[in-house]
Design an enzyme around this catalytic site. Structure first.
Site, PDB file in Angstrom:
ATOM      1  N   ARG A  18      -1.593  -5.236  -0.147  1.00 52.19           N
ATOM      2  CA  ARG A  18      -1.143  -5.879   1.082  1.00 52.19           C
ATOM      3  C   ARG A  18      -1.896  -5.178   2.144  1.00 52.19           C
ATOM      4  O   ARG A  18      -1.821  -5.572   3.371  1.00 52.19           O
ATOM      5  CB  ARG A  18       0.252  -5.597   1.493  1.00 52.19           C
ATOM      6  CG  ARG A  18       1.374  -6.263   0.386  1.00 52.19           C
ATOM      7  CD  ARG A  18       2.775  -6.124   0.317  1.00 52.19           C
ATOM      8  NE  ARG A  18       2.779  -5.095  -0.724  1.00 52.19           N
ATOM      9  CZ  ARG A  18       4.134  -4.376  -0.975  1.00 52.19           C
ATOM     10  NH1 ARG A  18       5.204  -4.789  -0.721  1.00 52.19           N
ATOM     11  NH2 ARG A  18       4.008  -3.494  -2.067  1.00 52.19           N
ATOM     12  N   ASN A 363     -25.434  30.131  33.869  1.00 53.05           N
ATOM     13  CA  ASN A 363     -25.074  28.718  34.363  1.00 53.05           C
ATOM     14  C   ASN A 363     -25.860  27.685  34.236  1.00 53.05           C
ATOM     15  O   ASN A 363     -27.051  27.820  34.366  1.00 53.05           O
ATOM     16  CB  ASN A 363     -25.154  29.201  35.978  1.00 53.05           C
ATOM     17  CG  ASN A 363     -24.265  27.977  36.761  1.00 53.05           C
ATOM     18  OD1 ASN A 363     -24.566  26.954  36.445  1.00 53.05           O
ATOM     19  ND2 ASN A 363     -23.392  28.341  37.865  1.00 53.05           N
TER      20      ASN A 363
HETATM   21  C1  UD1 Z   1       8.783   1.017  -4.311  1.00 54.42           C
HETATM   22  C2  UD1 Z   1      10.315   1.141  -4.850  1.00 54.42           C
HETATM   23  C3  UD1 Z   1      11.392   0.726  -4.076  1.00 54.42           C
HETATM   24  C4  UD1 Z   1      11.241   1.600  -2.808  1.00 54.42           C
HETATM   25  C5  UD1 Z   1       9.904   1.645  -2.405  1.00 54.42           C
HETATM   26  C6  UD1 Z   1       9.809   2.704  -1.154  1.00 54.42           C
HETATM   27  C7  UD1 Z   1      10.043   0.559  -7.359  1.00 54.42           C
HETATM   28  C8  UD1 Z   1       9.881  -0.346  -8.683  1.00 54.42           C
HETATM   29  N1  UD1 Z   1      10.294   0.203  -6.204  1.00 54.42           N
HETATM   30  O1  UD1 Z   1       8.637  -0.407  -3.933  1.00 54.42           O
HETATM   31  O2  UD1 Z   1      12.644   0.589  -4.415  1.00 54.42           O
HETATM   32  O3  UD1 Z   1      12.221   1.301  -1.812  1.00 54.42           O
HETATM   33  O4  UD1 Z   1       8.682   1.912  -3.232  1.00 54.42           O
HETATM   34  O5  UD1 Z   1       8.448   2.663  -0.502  1.00 54.42           O
HETATM   35  O6  UD1 Z   1       9.814   1.853  -7.506  1.00 54.42           O
HETATM   36  N2  UD1 Z   1       2.167   2.768  -8.211  1.00 54.42           N
HETATM   37  C9  UD1 Z   1       1.430   2.928  -9.379  1.00 54.42           C
HETATM   38  N3  UD1 Z   1       1.374   2.123 -10.506  1.00 54.42           N
HETATM   39  C10 UD1 Z   1       2.086   0.938 -10.287  1.00 54.42           C
HETATM   40  C11 UD1 Z   1       2.604   0.484  -9.505  1.00 54.42           C
HETATM   41  C12 UD1 Z   1       2.823   1.566  -8.245  1.00 54.42           C
HETATM   42  O7  UD1 Z   1       0.883   4.351  -9.510  1.00 54.42           O
HETATM   43  O8  UD1 Z   1       1.969   0.284 -11.524  1.00 54.42           O
HETATM   44  C13 UD1 Z   1       2.229   3.572  -6.952  1.00 54.42           C
HETATM   45  C14 UD1 Z   1       1.902   3.092  -5.980  1.00 54.42           C
HETATM   46  O9  UD1 Z   1       0.343   3.572  -5.626  1.00 54.42           O
HETATM   47  C15 UD1 Z   1       2.538   3.756  -4.686  1.00 54.42           C
HETATM   48  C16 UD1 Z   1       4.008   3.936  -5.654  1.00 54.42           C
HETATM   49  O10 UD1 Z   1       3.581   3.591  -6.726  1.00 54.42           O
HETATM   50  O11 UD1 Z   1       2.265   4.946  -4.385  1.00 54.42           O
HETATM   51  C17 UD1 Z   1       5.119   2.721  -5.319  1.00 54.42           C
HETATM   52  O12 UD1 Z   1       4.384   1.264  -5.528  1.00 54.42           O
HETATM   53  P1  UD1 Z   1       4.517   0.024  -4.646  1.00 54.42           P
HETATM   54  O13 UD1 Z   1       4.035  -1.054  -5.373  1.00 54.42           O
HETATM   55  O14 UD1 Z   1       3.991   0.350  -3.203  1.00 54.42           O
HETATM   56  O15 UD1 Z   1       6.404   0.183  -4.558  1.00 54.42           O
HETATM   57  P2  UD1 Z   1       7.061  -0.864  -3.518  1.00 54.42           P
HETATM   58  O16 UD1 Z   1       7.098  -2.498  -3.738  1.00 54.42           O
HETATM   59  O17 UD1 Z   1       6.794  -0.282  -2.185  1.00 54.42           O
HETATM   60 CA    CA Z   2       5.168   1.005  -1.260  1.00 53.14          CA
END
Ligand code: UD1
Ligand code: CA
Length: 452
Positions: A18, A363
Site C-alpha cells: 500500500r 569578522n
Molecule cells: C495487523 C493486525 C491487525 C492490527 C494491525 C495494527 C494481524 C493479522 N493483523 O494488520 O489486527 O490491527 O496490524 O497495525 O496481525 N509482516 C510480516 N510478514 C507477513 C505479514 C506481515 O513480517 O507475512 C509484518 C509487516 O512487516 C508489519 C506487520 O507484520 O510490520 C503487520 O503486517 P500488516 O500486513 O501491515 O498487518 P495489518 O494488515 O496492518
Molecule cells: Ca500494518
C-alpha cells in the site's frame, strides 16, 4: 515463571504494497530515521535480546536492523503468509528463550517504552498473553478486540473477517503483544489460515490460547502511540504525531518555541536550555544547539553544532561540519559547511563559508565567499583570530589569513596574508575631476541635436 530478560521479535517482512514504493515499507523515515530503527531503538531500551524477521532478499532491511542493534538475530520469512507465520520464522530464537516475548511490528514505530512495561506488568498479573489495544474513532482496517461479558478478551477479529456488529467495536488491536507461555512456537503452530486472506494471523493466538486455558489481557494505550503505517498518508500522520510529541518534550526541558508547530526536528536533535527558536526552523539529522542560543526564523540545519549564546539566522543554512563556537553570529543568507568558527566570530550577511577555520572574534564582511572548490578538489581557508575580511571578498583556497589581518573590500585573495597586514587585490581607484558634469552636458546636446 520468572520474567527475566525479554526477547523482542520485530516483524518487518511484510510487502508494504500500500506504500506503492520501491523502498521496503519499514525503511521509510519518520523524523529522518527509518520506522524499523524507531522500533528497535525503543525495544533496546528494555535491554533484552532482539530478533528481526525480514523478507528474503531484503539485505537493506537486515543491514538497517544490524546498524541499530549489531547483535540482533535476523530471520528470513520465506513467503509472506501472515503475522503468525512471520513470528514462527524466528522459531529458533523462541525455542531457545525462556522468558517473556514481546512482538512488535516494524510498521508501528511510535510505541513507547512505558507502554511495553505495562504489557509486561499484565503478564506479572498472571496473563499468558497481553495485547496492546487502543480505542479509535476510525477503526477501519484494524483488527478488533472482542471482549466477553466478563470483560475478558475472547478473540481478535480482522476487519475483513468481521461481522457488521464486530466492525462496530471501537477497541482495536495495535499488533503489539507480549507472551509468557511455556511453548510459544507450539502455540503458534496451531494457527491455521482459514480466513479472508488465507493468511496465518497472529491475532488468532488469543482464541486458541483461550481454549487451552491461557488468559489474554488487554492493555489500552493512546491511538497515537500505535499508529500502524500502511500508506503514505499514515506515514505523514505518524510524522506529525512524532513532531508534536518531541516539541512538547523539548519545551518541557526548557526550550522556547514561539510557534512550535512550525519547527521540524530530527530523531537525534539536541537542544539545550533557554534556546529560543523562532518560527520555521528545520533540523536535519545530527544537530546540537547549546544552551542560550537564539535561532531566528527560516533556518535549515543539518550535521551542525551551535555554541552557547550564538545567534543564527534569519535564513541561515548550516550544513554538515558547521561548528559554531560560543556567541558566534551567523546572519541572513549565510551558508556554512565544514567550517569551524571560534568564539564570537561573525558572518552576518550573504556569505559562503566552506571547508574553513575562522578564528575567535574574526569578522567576515557581507558577500564574502570561500572559493573552496576548483571542480576537482576542496581546499581549506584559514582565518586567524580577530581578522577582518572586507565585504565582497573572494578567498581562493588554499589560503591563510593571519591573525588580526585586514582584507580590503572586493579583493580576490589568492596568496596567504601575514598577521596584522592589510591585503588588497583590486585595481587602484582612478578619479577624473569634473568628468561627470562635462559628460552630462555633452550627452544632452547630442540628444537635442537628434530631435531637430
Ligand atoms: C495487523 C493486525 C491487525 C492490527 C494491525 C495494527 C494481524 C493479522 N493483523 O494488520 O489486527 O490491527 O496490524 O497495525 O496481525 N509482516 C510480516 N510478514 C507477513 C505479514 C506481515 O513480517 O507475512 C509484518 C509487516 O512487516 C508489519 C506487520 O507484520 O510490520 C503487520 O503486517 P500488516 O500486513 O501491515 O498487518 P495489518 O494488515 O496492518
Ligand atoms: Ca500494518
Amino acid at each position: 515463571m520468572s520474567a527475566g530478560l525479554c526477547l523482542y521479535v520485530v516483524l518487518a517482512a511484510g510487502k508494504g504494497t500500500r506504500m506503492k514504493s520501491s523502498l521496503p515499507k519499514v525503511l521509510h523515515s519518520i523524523a529522518g530515521q527509518s520506522m524499523l530503527a524507531h522500533v528497535l531503538g525503543t525495544a533496546s531500551l528494555g535491554g533484552g535480546k532482539m530478533a528481526v524477521v525480514v523478507a528474503p532478499d531484503s539485505e537493506a532491511v537486515a543491514a538497517e536492523a544490524l546498524r541499530i542493534v549489531p547483535d540482533a538475530k535476523i530471520f528470513e520469512q520465506a513467503t509472506q503468509r501472515g503475522t503468525a507465520d512471520a513470528l514462527l520464522a524466528a522459531k529458533p530464537a523462541l525455542q531457545e528463550h525462556t522468558g517473556d516475548v514481546i512482538v512488535l511490528f516494524a510498521d508501528t514505530p511510535l510505541v513507547r517504552p512505558d507502554v511495553l512495561a505495562e504489557l509486561r506488568a499484565a503478564l506479572d498479573d498472571g496473563a499468558g498473553i497481553a495485547v496492546l489495544g487502543f480505542r479509535s474513532k476510525n477503526p477501519t482496517g484494524y483488527g478488533r478486540l472482542l471482549i466477553d461479558d466478563g470483560g475478558a478478551l475472547m478473540a481478535i477479529r480482522e476487519e475483513r473477517d468481521a461481522s457488521d456488529a464486530e466492525k462496530k467495536v471501537g477497541l482495536c488491536n495495535s499488533g503489539v503483544m507480549a507472551f509468557r507461555v511455556p511453548d510459544l512456537s507450539g502455540l503458534l503452530s496451531r494457527i491455521g489460515c482459514a480466513n479472508a486472506k488465507n493468511e496465518y494471523y497472529l491475532t488468532d493466538v488469543v482464541a486458541i490460547g483461550r481454549e487451552l486455558g491461557i488468559r489474554a489481557a488487554v492493555v489500552v494505550c493512546d491511538e497515537d502511540d500505535v499508529l500502524g503505517i500502511n500508506t503514505r498518508e499514515q506515514l505523514a500522520q505518524a510524522e506529525a504525531v512524532w513532531q508534536a510529541r518531541t516539541r512538547v518534550d523539548m519545551m518541557r526541558e526548557g526550550v522556547t518555541m514561539i510557534a512550535p508547530e512550525t519547527v521540524w526536528l530530527s530523531f537525534d536533535t539536541k537542544i539545550g536550555r533557554d534556546v529560543i527558536l523562532e518560527p520555521n526552523v528545520i533540523f536535519g539529522p545530527g544537530v546540537t544547539v547549546e544552551a542560550g542560543a537564539r535561532i531566528l526564523g527560516f533556518c535549515h540545519f543539518e550535521g551542525a553544532t551551535i555554541g552557547t549564546g550564538a545567534r543564527v539566522g534569519p535564513f541561515a543554512r548550516l550544513r554538515p561540519g558547521a561548528d559554531l563556537g560560543a556567541d558566534v553570529h551567523i546572519g541572513n543568507f549565510v551558508e556554512v559547511k565544514k567550517t569551524t568558527l571560534g568564539t564570537g566570530a561573525k558572518a552576518n550577511h550573504l556569505s559562503y563559508l566552506g571547508d574553513g577555520n575562522v578564528g575567535a572574534g574574526a569578522n567576515i564582511g557581507a558577500g564574502t565567499i570561500f572559493c573552496n572548490y576548483d571542480g576537482f578538489n576542496k581546499e581549506k581557508t584559514v582565518i586567524g583570530e580577530g581578522a577582518f575580511i572586507g565585504s565582497n571578498s573572494s578567498l581562493v583556497a588554499p589560503v591563510t589569513i593571519g591573525k588580526g589581518a585586514y582584507i580590503g573590500s572586493g579583493s580576490v585573495i589568492t596568496k596567504d596574508v601575514n598577521p596584522g597586514a592589510l591585503a588588497l587585490s583590486r585595481s587602484a581607484q582612478d578619479e577624473r575631476p569634473g568628468w561627470a558634469d562635462k559628460f552630462r552636458i555633452m550627452m544632452s546636446r547630442r540628444k537635442a541635436a537628434q530631435k531637430k
